[in-house]
Design a protein around this motif. Structure first.
Motif, short mmCIF file in Angstrom:
data_model
loop_
_atom_site.label_atom_id
_atom_site.label_comp_id
_atom_site.label_asym_id
_atom_site.label_seq_id
_atom_site.Cartn_x
_atom_site.Cartn_y
_atom_site.Cartn_z
N VAL A 2 -8.72 113.20 101.57
CA VAL A 2 -9.65 113.99 100.77
C VAL A 2 -9.14 114.22 99.35
N GLY A 3 -8.14 113.49 98.95
CA GLY A 3 -7.63 113.63 97.58
C GLY A 3 -6.58 112.59 97.28
N GLU A 4 -6.25 112.47 96.00
CA GLU A 4 -5.25 111.51 95.54
C GLU A 4 -4.39 112.14 94.46
N LYS A 5 -3.11 111.81 94.46
CA LYS A 5 -2.25 112.24 93.37
C LYS A 5 -2.66 111.53 92.08
N ALA A 6 -2.32 112.14 90.97
CA ALA A 6 -2.56 111.51 89.67
C ALA A 6 -1.59 110.35 89.48
N LEU A 7 -2.03 109.37 88.73
CA LEU A 7 -1.22 108.17 88.45
C LEU A 7 -0.81 108.17 86.98
N ILE A 8 0.48 108.02 86.74
CA ILE A 8 0.99 107.82 85.38
C ILE A 8 2.03 106.72 85.43
N TRP A 9 1.71 105.59 84.84
CA TRP A 9 2.70 104.52 84.70
C TRP A 9 3.30 104.62 83.30
N ILE A 10 4.61 104.76 83.25
CA ILE A 10 5.27 104.92 81.96
C ILE A 10 6.27 103.79 81.73
N ARG A 11 6.57 103.59 80.44
CA ARG A 11 7.60 102.65 80.03
C ARG A 11 8.70 103.45 79.31
N LEU A 12 9.93 103.29 79.75
CA LEU A 12 11.07 103.84 79.04
C LEU A 12 11.57 102.81 78.04
N VAL A 13 11.82 103.23 76.82
CA VAL A 13 12.32 102.33 75.79
C VAL A 13 13.61 102.93 75.22
N ALA A 14 14.69 102.18 75.35
CA ALA A 14 15.98 102.58 74.77
C ALA A 14 16.34 101.59 73.68
N ARG A 15 16.81 102.09 72.57
CA ARG A 15 17.20 101.24 71.44
C ARG A 15 18.67 101.44 71.11
#
Length: 431
Positions: A193-206
């Protein structure tokens, strides 16, 4: 030697598995047009009119509407996705795209996620129409591309560009619910009856590029590795929602155990433990690392992809905490962000789903749960359609069904497919 004929539902699922619809993301996918055409041809063989929508070449979606007995009632969307995640063949016991039947099970990529449900939809609707019956209300049958990439080139475009497909619809059912689990040797069904939110992230290190032999404190890879390890080792706190509280109450009633320790109660669900425990908290899992091009060259940039799933309404707080975890030297880019959802475990459709399961497996409780992943119900929510997970399967107690989502050696019992076909046909007659 004679053999038992394969049920139609299993034949359809096998045929779909044999169409390699691997989706790597970023617009790279196989076979979605061929799978949509297969589905469309089957629907047309039942006397239905189909409509295709291909917003991007070969990213094909297909729809048909089944007229109901009471056309004054809101329509029900019944949907599935045709793509699958890729499979590394050498990791499997069988060819992942052969659709092999072994030991009473159908094996292959998509047997669990979600060509099983696609086949159950087609076979159950076929049961009604070939018998000269109609569903209680209109059914909108929709099969989407690109779900395994967040639906950005599938359902998200369909609801934007073809909203008329869903005219008059208020509710939907799809994958990842209605299946059985065994808790302390007692069976129960989970209704999503529900779904978690989706967040796909990219980590960028320089850092600074340089020779691999030198002393080099500004190494982008080192910074990235520290950030990835910090996220991967973070144990997010339990934070219950109305749905997970109801889940725990149901599991407590079933087992006689206290609901005060959610993780311990989830452990009583055996193979489903990890699936359930993930619904009590945020998860953030590193999935891809990208950096460098030669053994003796220190790169100036390193990247990692992180799959983040948050409880509905906590997205901004989680992003702020992730930035704190990785520190100011690592940048966070959002690749995909989609909503979380939670719907009360009540109403006519919920009652109809529970009743349909009860007619085919009497006396077994049905418990609500919050899906830790996501489905195309998120896209439908953007046009006001409330979605549930209901792909009914009666499963063996020792089968790690939830562990096979995106895993190796996906397989589903043929008998479970036939069970789901019967339950869905029953639901369509009565809901």
């Amino acid at each position: 030697m004679s053999s038992t004929p394969l049920p139609e539902v299993a034949r359809i699922a096998r045929d779909l598995i044999r169409i390699d619809t691997s989706n790597w993301g970023g617009g790279k996918a196989n076979g979605e047009r061929e799978a949509a055409e297969y589905v469309g041809a089957h629907l047309e063989s039942l006397g239905l009119e189909t409509e295709y929508y291909e917003p991007i070449p070969r990213r094909t979606n297909v729809m048909a509407r089944v007229p109901g007995r009471d056309r004054s009632r809101p329509a029900l969307v019944v949907h599935g996705h045709l793509d699958v995640v890729p499979a590394v063949a050498e990791d499997w016991s069988v060819d992942p795209f052969a659709g092999e039947i072994r030991d009473g099970m159908l094996w292959g990529r998509g047997a669990v996620d979600m060509k099983n449900m696609d086949a159950m939809i087609l076979a159950s609707v076929g049961d009604l129409l070939r018998a000269g019956e109609q569903p209680e209300r209109d059914l909108v049958l929709a099969f989407f591309a690109d779900e395994e990439n967040g639906g950005v080139e599938g359902s998200a475009l369909v609801v934007k560009e073809r909203p008329e497909w869903f005219a008059g619809a208020t509710e939907a059912i799809s994958e990842v619910g209605g299946y059985s689990i065994t808790v302390d040797d007692r069976r129960a069904y989970l209704l999503q009856v529900g779904e978690k939110a989706l967040i796909w992230i990219r980590l960028v290190a320089r850092g600074r590029a340089g020779h691999g032999s030198r002393l080099h404190p500004e190494n982008a890879l080192t910074r990235l590795a520290e950030a990835v390890a910090a996220i991967g080792r973070t144990r997010w706190p339990i934070r219950l929602t109305p749905t997970t509280e109801a889940l725990l109450a149901g599991l407590s009633d079933l087992t006689g155990r206290s609901a005060d320790d959610p993780d311990a109660l989830a452990a009583a669900a055996g193979p489903a433990e990890a699936f359930l425990a993930s619904t009590f908290r945020t998860t953030a899992n590193p999935t891809v690392l990208q950096a460098g091009y030669k053994h003796n060259v220190i790169p100036e940039r390193a990247e990692a992809l992180i799959d983040v799933r948050t409880l509905p309404g906590t997205e901004d707080d989680v992003l702020a905490e992730l930035q704190h975890i990785v520190g100011d030297d690592v940048e966070i880019e959002i690749v995909v962000r989609d909503i979380g959802m939670e719907t009360p475990f009540c109403g006519d459709l919920v009652d109809a789903m529970v009743a349909a399961l009860g007619r085919h497996d009497p006396g077994v409780p049905v418990i609500p749960y919050l899906l830790g992943a996501g489905t195309d119900n998120k896209a439908l929510a953007s046009i006001g359609i409330t979605g549930y997970g209901f792909a009914p399967l009666l499963l063996p107690a020792d089968l790690d069904f939830t562990g096979m989502f995106h895993g190796v050696d996906e397989r589903v019992p043929v008998d479970s497919l036939s069970f789901g076909q019967r339950v869905l046909a029953d639901l369509f007659r009565t809901c």
